[in-house]
Write an enzyme that holds these catalytic residues in place. Structure first.
Site, PDB file in Angstrom:
ATOM      1  N   ASP A  11      32.757  43.171  27.684  1.00 49.45           N
ATOM      2  CA  ASP A  11      31.959  43.015  26.474  1.00 49.45           C
ATOM      3  C   ASP A  11      30.534  42.683  26.931  1.00 49.45           C
ATOM      4  O   ASP A  11      30.308  42.365  28.104  1.00 49.45           O
ATOM      5  CB  ASP A  11      32.550  41.889  25.622  1.00 49.45           C
ATOM      6  CG  ASP A  11      31.640  41.481  24.491  1.00 49.45           C
ATOM      7  OD1 ASP A  11      31.283  42.362  23.688  1.00 49.45           O
ATOM      8  OD2 ASP A  11      31.270  40.293  24.414  1.00 49.45           O
ATOM      9  N   ASP A  13      27.384  41.131  24.533  1.00 49.80           N
ATOM     10  CA  ASP A  13      26.811  39.919  23.935  1.00 49.80           C
ATOM     11  C   ASP A  13      27.804  38.768  23.986  1.00 49.80           C
ATOM     12  O   ASP A  13      28.929  38.876  23.504  1.00 49.80           O
ATOM     13  CB  ASP A  13      26.424  40.185  22.478  1.00 49.80           C
ATOM     14  CG  ASP A  13      25.293  41.187  22.349  1.00 49.80           C
ATOM     15  OD1 ASP A  13      24.276  41.016  23.040  1.00 49.80           O
ATOM     16  OD2 ASP A  13      25.433  42.140  21.555  1.00 49.80           O
TER      17      ASP A  13
END
Length: 227
Positions: A11, A13
């Protein structure tokens, strides 16, 4: 660990970069644009990782659809403006240890790195260029072309890109959306403790790590056991 290829998906953020300042500021401007009161910061951070249309529906479920569409566009415009003010490298800095760990993992020929993010293609391109990581991730899955997390579409597409199966794949993220997406795709799941969801929400994770250096052992445990 075997010599077979291993797909390690990150991922973005809350996992690789800390972009919460601009996320909160852009969301605040989006709410200002339609005259709605700002949600608490904790509510804003709770939806990071979701596609923007899904995120807005969670934040303002009673708002008319056309108003939520306006807010999505307002958020995008505000985020671009905020990033332009300081540059992506400063507005979304890498977490401590991220660059060294990515370089270490990338140096192993069997490791293939990827990302699966709620960012747009444009947003991810700007971020990777700012950090000099344009060539690091061989598969890049973005919100433009997939259902929102936790739907497994991003991970499934990444596995097709690289030609590996669930047993050779692991997802690393900071939210329950990442962990639930991993479980839906049948791949390993590593949660990180420094992101935007409390670790109590990462119940679907196979492992939770507190630092980037700890990822190597967790990856060996999961992929070694699954290969």
């Amino acid at each position: 660990m075997t010599s077979a290829q291993r797909l390690i998906i990150f991922d973005v953020d809350g996992t690789l970069v800390d972009s919460q300042r601009d996320i909160i500021a852009a969301m605040t401007r989006a709410f200002d644009g339609v005259g709605l009161p700002h949600p608490p910061h904790s509510d804003i951070l709770s939806i990071v990782g979701l596609s923007l249309d899904v995120a807005m529906a969670r934040l303002v479920p009673d708002a008319p659809e056309d108003q939520r569409v306006q807010m999505v566009h307002g958020y995008k415009d505000a985020y671009i403006a905020l990033r332009a003010e300081t540059g992506a490298a400063l507005s979304s800095p890498l977490y401590a240890g991220a660059a060294d760990t990515l370089a270490m993992l990338n140096a192993v020929p069997e490791n293939i790195l990827g990302v699966a993010t709620g960012k747009s293609r444009r947003g991810l391109d700007k971020l990777l260029a700012a950090h000099g990581m344009e060539q690091l991730f061989l598969t890049q899955q973005v919100a433009d072309f997939h259902p929102s997390k936790p739907h497994p579409s991003m991970i499934e597409a990444a596995m097709r890109d690289i030609g590996v199966g669930p047993a050779q794949t692991v997802m690393i993220g900071d939210t329950s959306f990442d962990m639930d997406m991993a479980k839906a795709a049948g791949v390993g799941a590593i949660g990180v403790s420094w992101g935007y969801h409390d670790i109590s929400r990462l119940h679907a994770a196979d492992r939770i790590v507190d630092s980037f250096p700890a990822l190597d052992e967790a990856l060996q445990d999961i992929l070694g056991a699954r290969v």
